[in-house]
Scaffold this motif. Structure first.
Motif, PDB file in Angstrom:
ATOM      1  N   LYS A 165      15.451 -19.865 -75.583  1.00  0.00           N
ATOM      2  CA  LYS A 165      15.946 -18.878 -75.060  1.00  0.00           C
ATOM      3  C   LYS A 165      14.851 -17.791 -74.999  1.00  0.00           C
ATOM      4  O   LYS A 165      15.114 -17.241 -74.155  1.00  0.00           O
ATOM      5  CB  LYS A 165      16.319 -18.565 -76.343  1.00  0.00           C
ATOM      6  N   ILE A 166      13.743 -17.263 -76.100  1.00  0.00           N
ATOM      7  CA  ILE A 166      13.122 -16.041 -75.183  1.00  0.00           C
ATOM      8  C   ILE A 166      12.056 -16.653 -73.618  1.00  0.00           C
ATOM      9  O   ILE A 166      11.640 -15.725 -73.242  1.00  0.00           O
ATOM     10  CB  ILE A 166      11.801 -16.329 -76.133  1.00  0.00           C
ATOM     11  N   ARG A 167      11.568 -18.280 -73.782  1.00  0.00           N
ATOM     12  CA  ARG A 167      11.049 -18.486 -72.570  1.00  0.00           C
ATOM     13  C   ARG A 167      11.555 -18.758 -71.250  1.00  0.00           C
ATOM     14  O   ARG A 167      11.177 -18.312 -70.231  1.00  0.00           O
ATOM     15  CB  ARG A 167      10.208 -19.474 -72.976  1.00  0.00           C
ATOM     16  N   HIS A 168      13.000 -19.672 -71.394  1.00  0.00           N
ATOM     17  CA  HIS A 168      13.970 -19.481 -70.472  1.00  0.00           C
ATOM     18  C   HIS A 168      15.409 -19.155 -70.368  1.00  0.00           C
ATOM     19  O   HIS A 168      16.099 -18.893 -69.063  1.00  0.00           O
ATOM     20  CB  HIS A 168      13.730 -21.099 -70.398  1.00  0.00           C
ATOM     21  N   GLY A 169      15.460 -18.246 -71.852  1.00  0.00           N
ATOM     22  CA  GLY A 169      16.639 -17.245 -71.443  1.00  0.00           C
ATOM     23  C   GLY A 169      18.360 -18.402 -71.438  1.00  0.00           C
ATOM     24  O   GLY A 169      18.980 -17.632 -71.420  1.00  0.00           O
ATOM     25  N   ALA A 170      17.875 -19.245 -72.294  1.00  0.00           N
ATOM     26  CA  ALA A 170      19.114 -20.439 -72.017  1.00  0.00           C
ATOM     27  C   ALA A 170      19.138 -20.368 -73.884  1.00  0.00           C
ATOM     28  O   ALA A 170      17.873 -21.835 -74.461  1.00  0.00           O
ATOM     29  CB  ALA A 170      19.783 -20.759 -71.213  1.00  0.00           C
TER      30      ALA A 170
END
Length: 446
Positions: free
Chosen positions: A264-269
């Motif tokens: 979630k932090i790195r790719h947003g999902a």
């Protein structure tokens, strides 16, 4: 996993409860190989699905036979030079009594043998995920036979066989962090460095074709892993097997959370592929450590593995090696983490009285774990690469470029995973009910 030494006066007797428990655990570990097939099968493109399934299933056939012929003898027979075992009475298993107990335990030798057989089957199947889309099935089958003979059977002896160098050094590996996961992950890296990248690597989209299939495979692996881990104590008379069961669950749950948080932090999902991969990374990491750490320690191991394995899967793009389904990032990295973290989180109250750094034991066990990790990694990496090179120079490891582009399923198995010709709407009509096409339009729509 190694049996304890007992005096003759305290010689164990057969336990029906432990025997039944271990047979169930053996069946659970067997289920992991088909589970792995589904997990990997969903992660590849449609045109490689059947080949991916078959690369796991063929291990069930090859390794089962070799284990009976000589594998068990090499892994658990009388030690020779701390490197290999051998017992001629076990070759072909014709001279083993039905009620003969495995050394120092309350289960028959046959039960221990079949439990360990399932480990031997699963380990080469793990390697297959790194080789998706591009390896001849015949070459893969020969690789399995050679690899288990010169790599897995000796390494299993090093780690679990009485007299093996890692066993004698005091390396802790409850259920296969070194012998299974580091072994398979290092082998995968060695082979892909020899056979090269897929056509279109880093250029073409190579997304999973069936995420539900991936989730099903991950669920089967998680389920079977309780047999893999809890069963490795060969009974539960003292509660260590139960501890391992609990630690397996909580470490895996923590790894799912760690992987998803990083994603979630790195790719947003939060992705389903990330959840499934996180679960496997936690299962891998707790495999060597679960009998030595507390449940809180298991949560820590799982969180660390979930985050660091999620980070590691991207290394293939940075360094240019084509690990198709992230065997290196999950199994090699997860196995290393789980093995080394024993040196910090071992409580001294589980499978042994060995304590790690955080429990007042210093770094002594950590350095032993480092030796075990380095020895298995180096041996498997080098020998696996040499085996792949041998096969590549003789019969060839890779399919032709045309077959790879068109699809390895059709080329190697003369089948496809899905047949859409009769699915849905007008395509499902029979010749009797479908309206006739104009004469000038009667042609096949490719």
């Amino acid at each position: 996993m190694a049996p304890a030494i007992t005096l003759a006066a305290d010689a164990p007797t057969l336990s029906a409860a432990n025997t039944g428990f271990m047979l169930i655990c053996s069946a659970l570990v067997m289920l992991m190989t088909p589970g792995l097939a589904f997990f990997y099968g969903g992660m590849v493109r449609v045109k490689s699905t059947l080949n991916m399934l078959m690369m796991s299933f063929i291990s069930l056939g090859i390794v089962s036979v070799l284990w009976v012929l000589y594998g068990f003898s090499m892994a658990f027979g009388t030690d020779s030079g701390h490197l290999i075992g051998w017992n001629s009475d076990w070759v072909g298993l014709s001279d083993i009594g039905l009620t003969e107990l495995w050394d120092g335990t309350t289960i028959p030798l046959f039960v221990f043998l079949v439990f360990q057989m399932m480990f031997a089957i699963l380990t080469p199947a793990l390697i297959s995920g790194a080789l998706a889309d591009r390896v001849k099935f015949t070459a893969w089958a020969l690789f399995i036979a050679l690899w288990v003979t010169v790599v897995y059977f000796p390494v299993a002896h090093w780690v679990w066989g009485s007299g093996g160098w890692a066993f004698e050094l005091g390396v802790i590996d409850f259920a296969g962090g070194t012998a299974v996961h580091i072994n398979a992950g290092a082998a995968a890296l060695g082979v892909i460095l020899v056979i090269g990248k897929r056509i279109g690597f880093k250029k073409d989209p190579m997304r999973p074709h069936s995420l539900p299939l991936v989730m099903l495979g991950a669920a089967l692996l998680w389920f079977g892993w309780f047999g893999f881990n809890a069963g490795s104590w060969l009974g539960n008379d003292d509660g260590v097997g139960a501890l391992m069961f609990v630690n397996t669950q909580v470490a895996t749950g923590a790894a799912v959370l760690g992987w998803l948080a990083y994603e979630k932090i790195r790719h947003g999902a939060f992705t389903t592929l990330g959840a499934a991969s996180g679960a496997v990374s936690g299962l891998v990491a707790i495999t060597p450590a679960g009998g030595a750490v507390s449940p809180l320690g298991a949560i820590a191991v799982g969180l660390v593995a979930g985050v660091l394995c999620a980070m590691a899967v991207g290394l293939k793009y940075r360094f240019g090696y084509d690990d198709s389904l992230d065997v290196v990032g999950v199994h090699l990295v997860g196995g290393i983490l789980g093995s080394l973290l024993i040196g910090f989180f071992a409580t001294g109250k589980g499978q042994s009285d060995v304590a790690g750094l955080f429990y007042g034991g210093g770094l002594d066990q950590f350095w032993k774990q480092c030796a075990g990790v380095a020895g298995v990694l180096a041996y498997s990496l080098v020998v696996s690469a040499l085996l792949a090179l041998l096969l590549d120079k003789t019969i060839g490891m890779r399919v032709s470029e045309d077959d790879e582009v068109a699809g390895i399923d059709q080329a190697e198995h003369a089948e496809t995973a899905y047949d859409f010709s009769g699915a849905g709407g007008g395509a499902a009509r029979t010749a009797a009910t479908a309206p006739a096409a104009p004469a000038e339009s009667k042609k096949v729509d490719a």
